[in-house]
Design a protein around this motif. Structure first.
Motif, mmCIF file in Angstrom:
data_model
loop_
_atom_site.group_PDB
_atom_site.id
_atom_site.type_symbol
_atom_site.label_atom_id
_atom_site.label_comp_id
_atom_site.label_asym_id
_atom_site.label_seq_id
_atom_site.Cartn_x
_atom_site.Cartn_y
_atom_site.Cartn_z
ATOM 1 N N GLY A 54 1.088 1.333 2.312
ATOM 2 C CA GLY A 54 0.500 0.509 1.256
ATOM 3 C C GLY A 54 1.481 -0.321 0.468
ATOM 4 N N SER A 55 0.970 -0.894 -0.622
ATOM 5 C CA SER A 55 1.729 -1.916 -1.339
ATOM 6 C C SER A 55 2.392 -1.388 -2.602
ATOM 7 N N LEU A 56 2.160 -0.129 -2.919
ATOM 8 C CA LEU A 56 2.467 0.293 -4.288
ATOM 9 C C LEU A 56 3.386 1.495 -4.403
ATOM 10 N N TRP A 89 7.047 -6.203 5.766
ATOM 11 C CA TRP A 89 5.659 -6.548 5.489
ATOM 12 C C TRP A 89 5.062 -7.152 6.739
ATOM 13 N N CYS A 90 3.757 -7.101 6.864
ATOM 14 C CA CYS A 90 3.113 -7.780 7.987
ATOM 15 C C CYS A 90 1.724 -8.188 7.538
ATOM 16 N N SER A 91 1.074 -8.967 8.358
ATOM 17 C CA SER A 91 -0.324 -9.265 8.078
ATOM 18 C C SER A 91 -1.125 -8.099 8.671
ATOM 19 N N THR A 125 -1.699 6.053 8.061
ATOM 20 C CA THR A 125 -1.961 5.358 6.800
ATOM 21 C C THR A 125 -1.956 6.280 5.591
ATOM 22 N N HIS A 126 -1.664 5.682 4.435
ATOM 23 C CA HIS A 126 -1.719 6.419 3.156
ATOM 24 C C HIS A 126 -3.166 6.508 2.643
ATOM 25 N N CYS A 127 -4.092 5.824 3.338
ATOM 26 C CA CYS A 127 -5.529 5.886 3.004
ATOM 27 C C CYS A 127 -5.881 5.226 1.674
ATOM 28 N N GLY A 128 -5.130 4.190 1.268
ATOM 29 C CA GLY A 128 -5.605 3.331 0.177
ATOM 30 C C GLY A 128 -6.978 2.808 0.590
ATOM 31 N N TRP A 129 -7.830 2.499 -0.370
ATOM 32 C CA TRP A 129 -9.201 2.153 0.011
ATOM 33 C C TRP A 129 -9.267 0.899 0.870
ATOM 34 N N ASN A 130 -8.394 -0.088 0.581
ATOM 35 C CA ASN A 130 -8.436 -1.300 1.412
ATOM 36 C C ASN A 130 -7.996 -0.993 2.834
ATOM 37 N N SER A 131 -6.917 -0.250 2.977
ATOM 38 C CA SER A 131 -6.455 0.102 4.327
ATOM 39 C C SER A 131 -7.523 0.915 5.045
ATOM 40 N N THR A 132 -8.193 1.796 4.316
ATOM 41 C CA THR A 132 -9.245 2.615 4.924
ATOM 42 C C THR A 132 -10.370 1.728 5.442
ATOM 43 N N LEU A 133 -10.830 0.806 4.600
ATOM 44 C CA LEU A 133 -11.915 -0.089 5.018
ATOM 45 C C LEU A 133 -11.482 -0.981 6.179
ATOM 46 N N GLU A 134 -10.221 -1.398 6.134
ATOM 47 C CA GLU A 134 -9.723 -2.263 7.209
ATOM 48 C C GLU A 134 -9.683 -1.494 8.538
ATOM 49 N N ALA A 135 -9.230 -0.240 8.495
ATOM 50 C CA ALA A 135 -9.206 0.577 9.715
ATOM 51 C C ALA A 135 -10.626 0.790 10.231
ATOM 52 N N SER A 162 -3.484 8.833 -6.111
ATOM 53 C CA SER A 162 -4.739 8.239 -6.566
ATOM 54 C C SER A 162 -5.917 8.697 -5.701
ATOM 55 N N ASP A 163 -6.770 7.776 -5.284
ATOM 56 C CA ASP A 163 -7.992 8.078 -4.528
ATOM 57 C C ASP A 163 -7.753 8.457 -3.074
ATOM 58 N N GLN A 164 -6.500 8.395 -2.625
ATOM 59 C CA GLN A 164 -6.224 8.435 -1.183
ATOM 60 C C GLN A 164 -6.620 9.757 -0.526
ATOM 61 N N ALA A 165 -6.474 10.868 -1.245
ATOM 62 C CA ALA A 165 -6.796 12.169 -0.645
ATOM 63 C C ALA A 165 -8.304 12.270 -0.389
HETATM 64 C C1 UDX Z 1 -3.702 0.869 -4.274
HETATM 65 C C2 UDX Z 1 -3.893 2.379 -4.288
HETATM 66 O O1 UDX Z 1 -2.712 2.976 -3.778
HETATM 67 C C3 UDX Z 1 -5.084 2.741 -3.470
HETATM 68 O O2 UDX Z 1 -5.211 4.128 -3.387
HETATM 69 C C4 UDX Z 1 -6.323 2.123 -4.030
HETATM 70 O O3 UDX Z 1 -7.442 2.452 -3.234
HETATM 71 C C5 UDX Z 1 -6.145 0.608 -4.118
HETATM 72 O O4 UDX Z 1 -4.929 0.295 -4.793
HETATM 73 P P1 UDX Z 1 -2.428 -0.041 -2.058
HETATM 74 O O5 UDX Z 1 -1.215 0.816 -1.965
HETATM 75 O O6 UDX Z 1 -2.233 -1.446 -2.406
HETATM 76 O O7 UDX Z 1 -3.581 0.512 -2.955
HETATM 77 O O8 UDX Z 1 -3.187 0.174 -0.640
HETATM 78 P P2 UDX Z 1 -4.483 -0.471 -0.072
HETATM 79 O O9 UDX Z 1 -5.676 -0.284 -0.939
HETATM 80 O O10 UDX Z 1 -4.611 0.061 1.291
HETATM 81 O O11 UDX Z 1 -4.163 -2.017 -0.036
HETATM 82 C C6 UDX Z 1 -3.053 -2.523 0.622
HETATM 83 C C7 UDX Z 1 -3.381 -3.912 1.074
HETATM 84 O O12 UDX Z 1 -2.176 -4.537 1.455
HETATM 85 C C8 UDX Z 1 -4.314 -3.915 2.285
HETATM 86 O O13 UDX Z 1 -5.271 -4.930 2.131
HETATM 87 C C9 UDX Z 1 -3.376 -4.243 3.439
HETATM 88 O O14 UDX Z 1 -3.987 -4.987 4.473
HETATM 89 C C10 UDX Z 1 -2.313 -5.052 2.764
HETATM 90 N N1 UDX Z 1 -1.030 -4.898 3.468
HETATM 91 C C11 UDX Z 1 -0.321 -3.739 3.387
HETATM 92 C C12 UDX Z 1 -0.585 -5.942 4.214
HETATM 93 O O15 UDX Z 1 -1.240 -6.987 4.319
HETATM 94 N N2 UDX Z 1 0.600 -5.816 4.832
HETATM 95 C C13 UDX Z 1 1.348 -4.700 4.792
HETATM 96 O O16 UDX Z 1 2.426 -4.684 5.396
HETATM 97 C C14 UDX Z 1 0.860 -3.607 4.040
#
Ligand code: UDX
Length: 452
Positions: A277-279, A329-331, A346-356, A370-373
């Motif tokens: 994830g991004s954070l 970083w990547c798209s 994955t760390h299971c951030g909600w966006n990554s989860t929805l994307e998967a 956070s919400d990941q667990a």
């Molecule tokens: C944060 C919290 O950690 C997460 O639990 C909460 O649900 C949303 O906010 P983050 O770490 O940013 O999330 O993870 P995630 O929600 O998965 O979002 C990451 C986004 O960055 C995704 O849309 C992903 O596609 C994008 N990303 C990540 C990239 O585009 N490139 C990368 O290399 C990594």
């Protein structure tokens, strides 16, 4: 979508300043634009500077969170930030609404990230609609809501947590802020605060889709009659492909295309994509275990290690080897939709989860914060599209645990079933946002309600 006076419905979409929050709101805004709504995207002045590539058909305005030069100082408490943000944000959001009215495009509705419940007061002051947008998953929201209504407390006293329509949750499945509550209650308080005025919102929109979690959604709609799912808020080009103007928008400054060429040379389903994830930073020890686990799995892997984390990689670990490529970083969506990718660690951030889910990629769930667990619990036990490695008493996933999961997912019968489930969910996600799908209908109902 025109109102009686012939003008387009105008929504201000107010995004919280964090990537995992603003990206889905931009994607949702594109769905609104597609329905003929005029959209003005609003975020903080400081965060807005890092954004680029807006859809040209969207206006952009900024508000102040009181920290226009950044949130300097490690000591700045979240509670202080939120208080200042609520006060300055309300003032400056009001100014944005006044500016829109003067320019001949009065705003009909504020769609605000639920992390900023004060925006509803601004909507009420202007006599316009307010729609809370939940960026996290509904089961997670339900957990926080139960704290708000006094049915659940932190710190946790019970071993198993029972919440209507949710599977039994153990401590390891709960949002991390319950477990860290005694050291720092501020995060949990902020997340519970989202629901302080939710009953007064004209709409509650959630970045999820009905077919994913029907039970909890039906339950929620009884509590909040104006609750609707409108997701997955990810670019149409990776889902229903109905929206024209669909380049990547939002935070794109870390683009890296090197990995796409690398993936092109790999066989179908052969690559592990790894990102946390991004954070949240990972412990150095955890990074070491991931590094050696990937190396010793013998599989191809593409691993995103943010620049701020790179120094934690073991010194003897090659960032570009025959088997593996490490990028800063990547798209992610392009990577997940590449046929070479067979699994997402994955760390299971909600966006990554929805994307998967939306791209049908099975996961190895390694939640951190956070919400990941809770998302991991759903991925593994409810949707059955992933495996969760064991962690030790220090909450570190050892390399052997990762290797075992990789083997299981890529080679066993259980892995095959998981892949079949992932494809089923992908199809449901596409249907939800397609013409006549559950989320599509909800978006149209929402927009129609604003026509007045
Ligand atoms: C944060 C919290 O950690 C997460 O639990 C909460 O649900 C949303 O906010 P983050 O770490 O940013 O999330 O993870 P995630 O929600 O998965 O979002 C990451 C986004 O960055 C995704 O849309 C992903 O596609 C994008 N990303 C990540 C990239 O585009 N490139 C990368 O290399 C990594």
């Amino acid at each position: 979508m025109e109102k009686e006076n012939g003008k387009a419905v105008h929504c201000v979409v107010l995004a919280y300043p964090a990537q995992g929050h603003i990206n889905p709101m931009i994607q949702f805004s594109k769905r609104l634009l597609h329905e003929g709504v005029k959209v003005t995207l609003v975020t903080t002045l400081f965060y807005g500077k890092s954004l680029e590539n807006f859809p040209p058909s969207m206006s952009f305005e900024t508000i102040s969170d009181g920290f226009d030069n950044g949130r300097h100082g490690e000591g700045l408490k979240l509670t202080v930030y939120n208080e200042v943000f609520a006060q300055r944000g309300s003032q400056t959001l009001s100014e944005v609404l006044e500016k829109c009215a003067i320019s001949g495009y009065p705003v009909d509705c504020i769609i605000y990230d639920s992390f900023m419940p004060w925006a509803l007061d601004v909507a009420k002051k202007f006599g316009i609609a307010g729609a809370s947008y939940l960026t996290q998953n509904m089961p997670v929201n339900s957990v926080y809501y139960h704290v708000h209504i006094g049915k659940l407390r932190a710190p946790l006293t019970e071993d198993e947590i029972l919440i209507p329509m949710l599977p039994k949750l153990q401590h390891r499945d709960m949002p991390s802020f319950f477990l860290s509550y005694q050291e720092d209650p501020a995060f949990l308080e902020m997340l519970v605060e989202q629901f302080s005025n939710i009953h007064e919102a004209d709409w509650v929109l959630c970045n999820a889709f009905y077919e994913l979690e029907k039970e909890v959604i039906d339950w929620t709609t009884k509590i909040w009659p104006k609750f609707r799912t409108i997701g997955p808020s990810i670019p149409s080009m990776f889902l229903d492909k109905r929206l024209k103007d669909d380049e990547e928008y939002g935070v794109t400054q870390f683009k890296s295309e090197e990995c796409m060429d690398w993936l092109d040379k790999k066989a179908k389903g052969s690559v592990l994509y790894v990102s946390f994830g991004s954070l949240v930073p990972l412990d150095e020890e955890q990074i070491r275990e991931v590094a050696y686990g990937l190396r010793d799995s013998g599989r191809y892997f593409l691993w995103v290690v943010r620049a701020s984390e790179e120094a934690k990689l073991p010194k003897d670990f090659a960032k570009n080897s025959e088997k593996g490529l490490v990028v800063t970083w990547c798209s992610q969506l392009k990577v997940l939709s590449h046929e070479a990718v067979g699994c997402f660690v994955t760390h299971c951030g909600w966006n990554s989860t929805l994307e998967a889910l939306s791209l049908g990629v099975p996961v190895i769930a390694v939640p951190q914060w956070s919400d990941q667990a809770t998302n991991a619990k759903y991925l593994v036990d409810v949707w059955k599209v992933g495996i969760r490695p064991v962690v030790d008493e220090k909450k570190i996933m050892r390399k052997e645990a990762l290797e075992d999961c990789i083997k299981e997912l890529m080679e066993s019968d259980k892995g095959k079933e998981i892949r079949i489930n992932a494809v089923k969910l992908k199809n449901l996600a596409i249907e939800a946002v397609s013409e006549g799908g559950s989320s599509n209908k909800n978006i149209i109902e929402f927009v129609n309600s604003l026509k007045g």
